[in-house]
Scaffold this active site. Structure first.
Site, PDB file in Angstrom:
ATOM      1  N   GLU A  69      -7.960  -4.968  -0.291  1.00  0.00           N
ATOM      2  CA  GLU A  69      -8.473  -5.775  -1.391  1.00  0.00           C
ATOM      3  C   GLU A  69      -8.214  -7.258  -1.194  1.00  0.00           C
ATOM      4  OE1 GLU A  69     -10.527  -4.502  -3.196  1.00  0.00           O
ATOM      5  OE2 GLU A  69     -10.080  -2.465  -2.609  1.00  0.00           O
ATOM      6  N   HIS A  93       0.849  -1.194   0.000  1.00  0.00           N
ATOM      7  CA  HIS A  93       0.000   0.000   0.000  1.00  0.00           C
ATOM      8  C   HIS A  93       0.878   1.235   0.000  1.00  0.00           C
ATOM      9  CE1 HIS A  93      -3.124   2.853   1.086  1.00  0.00           C
ATOM     10  NE2 HIS A  93      -3.940   1.960   0.565  1.00  0.00           N
TER      11      HIS A  93
END
Ligand code: ACO
Length: 364
Positions: free
Chosen positions: A307, A252
């Protein structure tokens, strides 16, 4: 100084959400995300993001009524929905039908009523199009159902199981807003030109479509499928990292520790699915993936992102793979529109500079 990808650059002030990448915290309007998912529903959280405070019971009811009231598409939008090529990706469908919403009533500055309408019609577009493509009758919205339950109902034509609504609602609240991510930035850039909200949102949808942003959960399913077929998690993951491939659902830009949304989804999944082969496989892939990334990509602090477990949640509630990113879009619509409203409050056009690295074919 050049900052590729604007890494670390602060491009705007916001009072909507705070993403603390070091501590792994996500805060909506001053409230920690774990408190929000445990106490409030989709409508109440949307109210918080748009209005900056939690609603009273009366305000929450009013917002629910507004969302229900807006659950309708124009005849023109329905026509376009039917005419679009069958192989058109659902994100492109969303971008087009929302674009077709943009009549003269949408003007700068944006309004909360516009934000409510866009949030209300997004699940409608997805569900209507999905059923049209499967030659099934369209299921009209049910005014007695809340936003998330109604979405599942319009997709299947059946009243959804409470556990499914609960799992999806958690996902949709967790993904409603996330600071200055690529799609939100795109929305704010478009809004900063004083273009209407439709243009800002279609920019955001186009940005969300890419696999490095909203397209990841479907890619996580591919990864899990591949590992399942091979049977050796360690080997598949190691080969991918060594080949220089990115493991989908890991890493991320902001979180350099565990993504709190991934933790919350994992907990929800364990509570809801109990022992499930996809959940078990996901947990194994997470553990081995983190270990291997630490070994082969030391110092990059790569953990699972939202996700990763979103894929397993979607699988558990039997959501079709092609609807993952559109469903993410349906929740992020709240965050995007809140940002467009905030941009309008104190607008300055975005206009960064670029460093020219081309030739000079003249004397300078
Ligand atoms: N798998 C393997 N290596 C990775 C991964 C990954 N998932 N993510 C980053 N790395 C490595 C890169 O190869 C790079 O290594 P290097 O230093 O040897 O070149 C290093 O970590 C830094 O990577 P960047 O791409 O520069 O990190 P950035 O912060 O720009 O990217 C991103 C963040 C795009 C999310 C990235 O981690 C990625 O592509 N992940 C996979 C896709 C994904 O899951 N996307 C969903 C994100 S969540 C969301 O959008 C809602």
């Amino acid at each position: 100084m050049l900052q590729r990808g604007l890494k670390g650059v602060i491009a705007a002030e916001t009072a909507i959400a705070h993403v603390d990448g070091e501590k792994g915290k996500l805060i909506y309007r001053g409230y920690e995300i774990s408190e929000i998912t445990s106490k409030y529903n989709f409508e109440e959280t949307a109210y918080l993001l748009w209005y900056g405070k939690l609603p009273t019971a009366e305000q929450a009811t009013k917002l629910k009524e507004q969302l229900v009231h807006n659950r309708t598409l124009s005849d023109y939008q329905m026509e376009v929905l039917k005419l679009l090529p069958k192989d058109m990706n659902m994100m492109s469908v969303l971008r087009t039908i929302i674009s077709a919403e943009g009549n003269q009533s949408y003007q700068w500055p944006p309004t909360i009523d516009e934000a409510i309408r866009l949030t209300s019609i997004t699940p409608l577009i997805i569900a209507f199009r999905k059923r049209l493509m499967e030659n099934l009758d369209i299921v009209q919205p049910n005014k007695h159902l809340n936003h998330v339950a109604n979405y599942l109902y319009m997709l299947t034509g059946k009243k959804p199981a409470e556990a499914h609504v609960n799992a999806l609602e958690t996902y949709m609240i967790l993904t409603m807003e996330h600071g200055m991510n690529a799609s939100t930035f795109a929305a704010r850039v478009a809004a900063s030109t004083e273009s209407e909200i439709i243009s800002a949102i279609t920019s955001a949808i186009g940005t969300m479509k890419g696999p490095l942003h909203g397209g990841a959960p479907a890619e996580v399913i591919h990864l899990l499928d591949e590992i399942k077929a091979d049977g050796n998690t360690q080997r598949v993951l190691k080969e991918k990292i060594t080949r220089g491939e990115k493991l989908m659902g890991f890493g991320h830009r902001i979180y350099k520790t565990v993504d709190p949304r991934s933790v919350a989804l994992k907990e929800k999944l364990i509570a809801f699915a109990g022992s499930d082969e996809w959940l078990d496989l996901s947990i194994e892939v997470e553990e081995i993936g983190i270990q291997l990334l630490e070994e082969l990509k030391p110092g990059r602090s790569l953990y699972t992102n939202v996700e990763f477990y979103a894929a397993a949640i979607m699988k558990a509630i039997e959501m079709d793979k092609q609807l993952f990113t559109p469903t993410f879009t349906a929740s992020r619509m709240v965050g995007w529109t809140a940002h467009v409203l905030e941009q309008a409050e104190n607008n300055v056009i975005f206009r960064p500079q670029s460093a020219y690295i081309g030739q000079y074919n003249m004397n300078i």
